[in-house]
Motif scaffolding. Structure first.
Motif, PDB file in Angstrom:
ATOM      1  N   PHE A  81      -9.131 -40.259 -73.519  1.00  0.00           N
ATOM      2  CA  PHE A  81      -9.560 -39.687 -72.246  1.00  0.00           C
ATOM      3  C   PHE A  81     -11.066 -39.457 -72.264  1.00  0.00           C
ATOM      4  N   LEU A  82     -11.687 -39.614 -71.111  1.00  0.00           N
ATOM      5  CA  LEU A  82     -13.092 -39.287 -70.894  1.00  0.00           C
ATOM      6  C   LEU A  82     -13.132 -38.066 -69.987  1.00  0.00           C
TER       7      LEU A  82
ATOM      8  N   PHE B 154      -9.349 -42.566 -68.273  1.00  0.00           N
ATOM      9  CA  PHE B 154      -8.822 -43.032 -69.549  1.00  0.00           C
ATOM     10  C   PHE B 154      -9.219 -44.475 -69.815  1.00  0.00           C
ATOM     11  N   MET B 155      -9.161 -44.837 -71.097  1.00  0.00           N
ATOM     12  CA  MET B 155      -9.435 -46.188 -71.562  1.00  0.00           C
ATOM     13  C   MET B 155      -8.396 -46.509 -72.629  1.00  0.00           C
ATOM     14  N   PHE B 156      -7.831 -47.728 -72.590  1.00  0.00           N
ATOM     15  CA  PHE B 156      -6.819 -48.045 -73.593  1.00  0.00           C
ATOM     16  C   PHE B 156      -6.879 -49.498 -74.037  1.00  0.00           C
ATOM     17  N   GLY B 157      -6.306 -49.739 -75.204  1.00  0.00           N
ATOM     18  CA  GLY B 157      -6.246 -51.064 -75.805  1.00  0.00           C
ATOM     19  C   GLY B 157      -6.110 -50.915 -77.308  1.00  0.00           C
TER      20      GLY B 157
ATOM     21  N   ASP C   6     -22.574 -44.476 -67.756  1.00  0.00           N
ATOM     22  CA  ASP C   6     -23.319 -45.289 -68.720  1.00  0.00           C
ATOM     23  C   ASP C   6     -22.694 -45.213 -70.111  1.00  0.00           C
ATOM     24  N   ALA C   7     -22.135 -44.061 -70.479  1.00  0.00           N
ATOM     25  CA  ALA C   7     -21.644 -43.858 -71.847  1.00  0.00           C
ATOM     26  C   ALA C   7     -20.463 -44.761 -72.196  1.00  0.00           C
ATOM     27  N   PRO C   8     -19.346 -44.716 -71.447  1.00  0.00           N
ATOM     28  CA  PRO C   8     -18.239 -45.601 -71.820  1.00  0.00           C
ATOM     29  C   PRO C   8     -18.564 -47.076 -71.642  1.00  0.00           C
ATOM     30  N   PHE C   9     -19.371 -47.433 -70.635  1.00  0.00           N
ATOM     31  CA  PHE C   9     -19.657 -48.854 -70.427  1.00  0.00           C
ATOM     32  C   PHE C   9     -20.631 -49.395 -71.469  1.00  0.00           C
ATOM     33  N   GLU C  10     -21.528 -48.561 -71.972  1.00  0.00           N
ATOM     34  CA  GLU C  10     -22.373 -49.016 -73.079  1.00  0.00           C
ATOM     35  C   GLU C  10     -21.522 -49.270 -74.319  1.00  0.00           C
ATOM     36  N   SER C  11     -20.608 -48.368 -74.600  1.00  0.00           N
ATOM     37  CA  SER C  11     -19.717 -48.551 -75.749  1.00  0.00           C
ATOM     38  C   SER C  11     -18.837 -49.789 -75.567  1.00  0.00           C
ATOM     39  N   LEU C  12     -18.371 -50.014 -74.335  1.00  0.00           N
ATOM     40  CA  LEU C  12     -17.562 -51.193 -74.031  1.00  0.00           C
ATOM     41  C   LEU C  12     -18.373 -52.471 -74.241  1.00  0.00           C
ATOM     42  N   ALA C  13     -19.638 -52.439 -73.849  1.00  0.00           N
ATOM     43  CA  ALA C  13     -20.507 -53.599 -74.046  1.00  0.00           C
ATOM     44  C   ALA C  13     -20.709 -53.894 -75.532  1.00  0.00           C
ATOM     45  N   ARG C  14     -20.885 -52.848 -76.321  1.00  0.00           N
ATOM     46  CA  ARG C  14     -21.037 -53.035 -77.769  1.00  0.00           C
ATOM     47  C   ARG C  14     -19.771 -53.666 -78.357  1.00  0.00           C
ATOM     48  N   TRP C  15     -18.602 -53.196 -77.909  1.00  0.00           N
ATOM     49  CA  TRP C  15     -17.346 -53.768 -78.397  1.00  0.00           C
ATOM     50  C   TRP C  15     -17.241 -55.252 -78.035  1.00  0.00           C
ATOM     51  N   ALA C  16     -17.727 -55.613 -76.852  1.00  0.00           N
ATOM     52  CA  ALA C  16     -17.661 -57.004 -76.402  1.00  0.00           C
ATOM     53  C   ALA C  16     -18.580 -57.923 -77.198  1.00  0.00           C
ATOM     54  N   GLY C  17     -19.533 -57.343 -77.938  1.00  0.00           N
ATOM     55  CA  GLY C  17     -20.418 -58.153 -78.755  1.00  0.00           C
ATOM     56  C   GLY C  17     -21.874 -58.107 -78.351  1.00  0.00           C
ATOM     57  N   ILE C  18     -22.237 -57.146 -77.516  1.00  0.00           N
ATOM     58  CA  ILE C  18     -23.628 -56.989 -77.071  1.00  0.00           C
ATOM     59  C   ILE C  18     -24.251 -55.881 -77.909  1.00  0.00           C
TER      60      ILE C  18
END
Length: 447
Positions: A95-96, A351-354, A390-402
């Motif tokens: 959860f966020l 929330f975010m899941f996977g 910005d916080a969850p999407f930056e982390s999501l971008a890092r996970w994607a390989g950025i």
């Protein structure tokens, strides 16, 4: 002279990853999705019950989850969301807390002066949650579209699909040239399946295929775009028409949308892609009246659709490769109105899941004072967010390989207005930044 066949670039061979954005449009009352339960430092449930009055959920109805980093040791999830509780307890959902659109850190004294966003308005707040670019430094683009742009700049082939509607979330920079598709929740239709002339398809091809060195720019752009769209339609129609799923999806609006997403993910090898980005939307959350009855129905539909989607992605052996992030316009006022409803507010819980998500935890800061005297509470229980999108999407971008600062600045151009601690950089939202082995992420389309 003919312009030649339309061809598609091959995959780079990177391990597949997909990002799915789930928008609950209308403004989800997320303080009735994630509720204080057991809190030794302070009886937060009693405060919640007093502030929320007749729209408060009974303590006995809540599905309990543990938390060791918030004001409460236990929180409650809405009773119609057992799949959310299950994924959280399995460590695959987070959860966020108190998250939303921010220009820079804000409080009750300065929020009006430091906030660029047009607060409490559906159109503006939905756009802000999808663009995450309050100063429009990369105007007209969405945050997930910019993630896809950065991956394409690395040579990856990325698919972008919105179900039933267009979304700014997936729009990238024009110069990168990524194609996007809007698919119906009922699948894809063949172009001109009943032509008025038996040679109509060939005629369209012939008229638009011809080109000369001095052909006009606008005519060239039109013809190139049309032929490319027709080629994409043919490819997707041939791949998806007979595609099936192992799991039976509920025949609901969201169930149908997530089924299409699962089928597209299942076709990744046939499409020869390295990554995909998706957008789906579920409406009906503008609960100005009868909030609890509406949430009962909306959450029940959402639970069934997410349960089926989760099962299907696991059947495809892609659970570690697909991440879903849920967003909304805003949360609702903690204080109800006279119609047993709640009105437009600001910060909310998401929330975010996977399989790669470092779940079983609530990130950000759940408010420790829900009254209007709280340091983050405006009138009628409108909470100023602690955590920016910005916080969850930056982390999501890092996970994607950025991973470089220049790349991340293009994904989240406003991120430097917030300290790293707020942006989770010292506590990643994902279990591993490394790509999973190819053997665990590749599967076959079921037909």
């Amino acid at each position: 002279e003919p312009r030649g066949d339309i061809t598609f670039p091959p995959s780079q061979g990177a391990d597949y990853k997909a990002i799915l954005v789930l928008m609950l449009s209308g403004g989800c009352d997320s303080f009735n999705m994630l509720v204080p339960h057991t809190c030794s430092a302070k009886d937060m449930y009693a405060e919640y019950f007093k502030v929320r009055e007749q729209v408060a959920l009974s303590k006995s109805s809540l599905l309990m989850i543990d938390s060791n980093n918030q004001i409460c040791e236990k929180f409650g999830v809405h009773q119609n969301l057992p799949i959310i509780q299950e994924l959280y307890n399995d460590g695959d959902l987070l959860f966020l807390a108190n998250t939303g659109s921010l220009t820079k850190p804000a409080n009750k004294d300065n929020y009006y002066h430091v906030t660029k966003q047009q607060l409490f308005a559906h159109n503006h707040m939905q756009r802000d949650a999808q663009s995450v670019d309050p100063f429009e430094k990369i105007v007209g683009t969405g945050v997930v579209g910019r993630i896809a742009d950065r991956l394409e700049e690395k040579g990856q082939k990325v698919g972008a699909f919105s179900i039933d509607r267009s979304s700014i979330s997936l729009i990238g920079e024009t110069a990168v040239g990524k194609d996007q598709f809007i698919l119906s929740q009922n699948g894809i239709n063949e172009f001109n399946s009943q032509p008025s002339s038996p040679t109509m398809q060939e005629t369209i091809q012939e008229l638009n295929e011809a080109t000369t060195p001095d052909s006009g720019f606008f005519a060239e752009t039109w013809s190139e775009s049309l032929l490319r769209s027709l080629a994409h339609n043919k490819m997707l129609y041939n791949i998806l028409t007979d595609a099936t799923t192992s799991v039976t999806f509920p025949k609901t609006n969201l169930g149908n949308q997530l089924k299409v997403v699962a089928q597209v993910i299942g076709s990744r090898l046939e499409r020869s892609v390295d990554a995909d980005v998706f957008y789906v939307e579920m409406g009906g959350f503008d609960t100005h009246s009868n909030v609890e009855q509406v949430l009962q129905n909306r959450f029940q539909e959402m639970n069934g659709a997410i349960e089926a989607f989760t099962s299907e992605i696991k059947q495809l052996n892609l659970w570690d490769s697909v991440t879903t992030v849920q967003i909304s316009d805003f949360a609702r006022t903690l204080n109800p109105n006279s119609g047993d409803g709640t009105d437009h507010a600001w910060g909310g819980n998401y929330f975010m899941f996977g399989g790669s998500v470092k779940g079983g935890k609530i990130y950000g800061t759940y408010p420790d004072n829900l009254t209007d005297d709280g340091p983050k509470t405006l009138e009628r229980g409108r909470l100023i967010p602690d955590t920016p999108w910005d916080a969850p999407f930056e982390s999501l971008a890092r996970w994607a390989g950025i991973d470089t600062n220049d790349e991340l600045d293009k994904v989240c151009p406003n991120r430097h207005n917030f300290p790293e601690s707020v942006r989770f950089n010292n506590n990643s939202l994902f279990k591993s930044a490394q790509r999973r082995a190819t053997s665990s992420t590749r599967g076959h389309l079921r037909k």
